[in-house]
Motif scaffolding. Structure first.
Motif, mmCIF file in Angstrom:
data_model
loop_
_atom_site.group_PDB
_atom_site.id
_atom_site.type_symbol
_atom_site.label_atom_id
_atom_site.label_comp_id
_atom_site.label_asym_id
_atom_site.label_seq_id
_atom_site.Cartn_x
_atom_site.Cartn_y
_atom_site.Cartn_z
ATOM 1 N N MET A 107 0.889 -1.013 -0.153
ATOM 2 C CA MET A 107 -0.024 0.145 0.053
ATOM 3 C C MET A 107 0.840 1.357 0.083
ATOM 4 O O MET A 107 1.915 1.399 0.707
ATOM 5 N N GLU A 108 0.463 2.347 -0.819
ATOM 6 C CA GLU A 108 1.460 3.457 -0.913
ATOM 7 C C GLU A 108 0.622 4.873 -0.945
ATOM 8 O O GLU A 108 -0.628 4.674 -1.608
ATOM 9 N N ILE A 109 0.822 5.696 -0.144
ATOM 10 C CA ILE A 109 0.190 6.912 -0.265
ATOM 11 C C ILE A 109 0.981 8.223 -0.489
ATOM 12 O O ILE A 109 2.280 8.034 0.081
ATOM 13 N N GLN A 110 0.358 9.041 -1.046
ATOM 14 C CA GLN A 110 0.861 10.531 -1.003
ATOM 15 C C GLN A 110 0.059 11.652 -0.327
ATOM 16 O O GLN A 110 -1.160 11.391 -0.602
ATOM 17 N N GLU A 111 0.524 12.172 0.515
ATOM 18 C CA GLU A 111 -0.050 13.032 1.682
ATOM 19 C C GLU A 111 0.293 14.388 1.582
ATOM 20 O O GLU A 111 1.260 14.732 1.233
ATOM 21 N N THR A 112 -1.007 15.286 1.364
ATOM 22 C CA THR A 112 -0.607 16.684 1.283
ATOM 23 C C THR A 112 -1.489 17.300 2.299
ATOM 24 O O THR A 112 -2.520 17.102 2.150
ATOM 25 N N GLY A 136 -2.370 16.817 5.133
ATOM 26 C CA GLY A 136 -3.381 16.109 5.977
ATOM 27 C C GLY A 136 -4.494 15.332 5.200
ATOM 28 O O GLY A 136 -5.330 14.601 5.817
ATOM 29 N N VAL A 137 -4.030 15.390 3.789
ATOM 30 C CA VAL A 137 -5.198 14.682 2.855
ATOM 31 C C VAL A 137 -4.421 13.325 2.151
ATOM 32 O O VAL A 137 -3.294 13.730 1.658
ATOM 33 N N ILE A 138 -5.221 12.350 2.019
ATOM 34 C CA ILE A 138 -4.529 11.398 1.144
ATOM 35 C C ILE A 138 -4.644 11.671 -0.411
ATOM 36 O O ILE A 138 -5.843 11.807 -1.076
ATOM 37 N N ILE A 184 -6.550 12.462 6.695
ATOM 38 C CA ILE A 184 -6.058 11.433 7.401
ATOM 39 C C ILE A 184 -6.734 11.083 8.500
ATOM 40 O O ILE A 184 -7.034 10.001 8.927
ATOM 41 N N LYS A 185 -7.256 12.281 9.229
ATOM 42 C CA LYS A 185 -8.095 12.188 10.534
ATOM 43 C C LYS A 185 -9.384 11.224 10.032
ATOM 44 O O LYS A 185 -9.759 10.572 11.128
ATOM 45 N N LYS A 186 -9.772 11.472 9.104
ATOM 46 C CA LYS A 186 -11.200 10.667 8.794
ATOM 47 C C LYS A 186 -10.821 9.086 8.439
ATOM 48 O O LYS A 186 -11.441 8.396 8.975
ATOM 49 N N ILE A 187 -9.571 8.732 7.941
ATOM 50 C CA ILE A 187 -9.052 7.604 7.747
ATOM 51 C C ILE A 187 -8.980 6.864 9.072
ATOM 52 O O ILE A 187 -9.129 5.783 9.413
ATOM 53 N N LEU A 188 -8.456 7.446 9.909
ATOM 54 C CA LEU A 188 -8.127 7.048 11.196
ATOM 55 C C LEU A 188 -9.264 6.458 12.085
ATOM 56 O O LEU A 188 -9.272 5.699 12.777
ATOM 57 N N ASP A 189 -10.485 7.126 11.681
ATOM 58 C CA ASP A 189 -11.822 6.739 12.160
ATOM 59 C C ASP A 189 -12.272 5.436 11.444
ATOM 60 O O ASP A 189 -13.573 4.999 11.822
ATOM 61 N N GLY A 226 -2.678 -2.536 6.177
ATOM 62 C CA GLY A 226 -1.674 -1.595 5.614
ATOM 63 C C GLY A 226 -1.870 -0.146 5.632
ATOM 64 O O GLY A 226 -1.123 0.659 6.265
ATOM 65 N N LEU A 227 -3.026 0.111 5.270
ATOM 66 C CA LEU A 227 -3.491 1.651 5.310
ATOM 67 C C LEU A 227 -3.502 2.177 6.727
ATOM 68 O O LEU A 227 -2.781 3.372 6.907
ATOM 69 N N MET A 228 -3.828 1.293 7.642
ATOM 70 C CA MET A 228 -4.045 1.900 9.010
ATOM 71 C C MET A 228 -2.645 2.291 9.556
ATOM 72 O O MET A 228 -2.269 3.035 10.171
ATOM 73 N N ASN A 229 -1.695 1.290 9.197
ATOM 74 C CA ASN A 229 -0.340 1.452 9.671
ATOM 75 C C ASN A 229 0.260 2.538 9.128
ATOM 76 O O ASN A 229 1.038 3.342 9.812
ATOM 77 N N LEU A 230 0.006 2.987 7.858
ATOM 78 C CA LEU A 230 0.545 4.041 7.153
ATOM 79 C C LEU A 230 0.136 5.377 7.730
ATOM 80 O O LEU A 230 0.906 6.361 7.992
ATOM 81 N N VAL A 231 -1.320 5.461 8.108
ATOM 82 C CA VAL A 231 -1.878 6.607 8.727
ATOM 83 C C VAL A 231 -1.557 6.924 9.963
ATOM 84 O O VAL A 231 -1.578 8.237 10.495
ATOM 85 N N ARG A 232 -1.245 5.675 10.930
ATOM 86 C CA ARG A 232 -0.980 5.935 12.249
ATOM 87 C C ARG A 232 0.417 6.548 12.666
ATOM 88 O O ARG A 232 0.753 6.939 13.426
ATOM 89 N N ASN A 233 1.495 5.954 11.719
ATOM 90 C CA ASN A 233 2.627 6.383 11.824
ATOM 91 C C ASN A 233 3.314 7.651 10.862
ATOM 92 O O ASN A 233 2.876 7.835 9.971
#
Ligand code: FES
Length: 119
Positions: free
Chosen positions: A41-46, A48-50, A79-84, A112-119
């Motif tokens: 899983m790969e993300i690009q964040e700007t 606080g938004v995926i 990201i906040k929304k994904i954490l929920d 995988g995504l939850m690990n990415l957004v939590r760290n």
């Protein structure tokens, strides 16, 4: 086949956001030890938004379709929304009842995504 099974087969055969994300800020590989399947899983964040999200790897129909549905959901979200976004929300995207072994498949990309957004 029900319309929900059709949805899963469609996402399995034509996974959305599949491939490598060249501009990724974060990436992670997750695997299902029961079968050995692996997803990246790969993300690009700007701000606080995926901004962008992609996945790649090998998996069964449920794991690929789940990751595909998840990337569609997550793209453009804060990201906040994904954490929920919890495991029940993830299973809800699939709209079918799964056996415990299949639940593990369905949660592979989500873990995988939850690990990415939590760290
Ligand atoms: Fe391997 Fe589903 S059988 S992830």
């Amino acid at each position: 086949m029900s319309i929900y099974e059709d949805l899963i087969m469609d996402h399995y055969r034509n996974p959305r956001n599949y491939g490598v994300l060249i501009s990724a800020d974060k990436s992670i590989e997750v695997n299902n030890p029961l079968c050995g399947d692996k997803l990246k899983m790969e993300i690009q964040e700007t701000n606080g938004v995926i901004e962008n999200i992609r996945f790649s790897g090998e998996g069964c129909a449920i794991s690929i379709a789940s990751a595909s549905l998840l990337t569609e959901y997550a793209k453009g979200k804060k990201i906040k929304k994904i954490l929920d976004f919890n495991r029940d929300d993830m299973l809800g995207l699939l709209k079918i009842k799964l056996t415990p072994a299949r639940i593990k498949c369905a949660l592979l990309g989500w873990e995988g995504l939850m690990n990415l957004v939590r760290n």
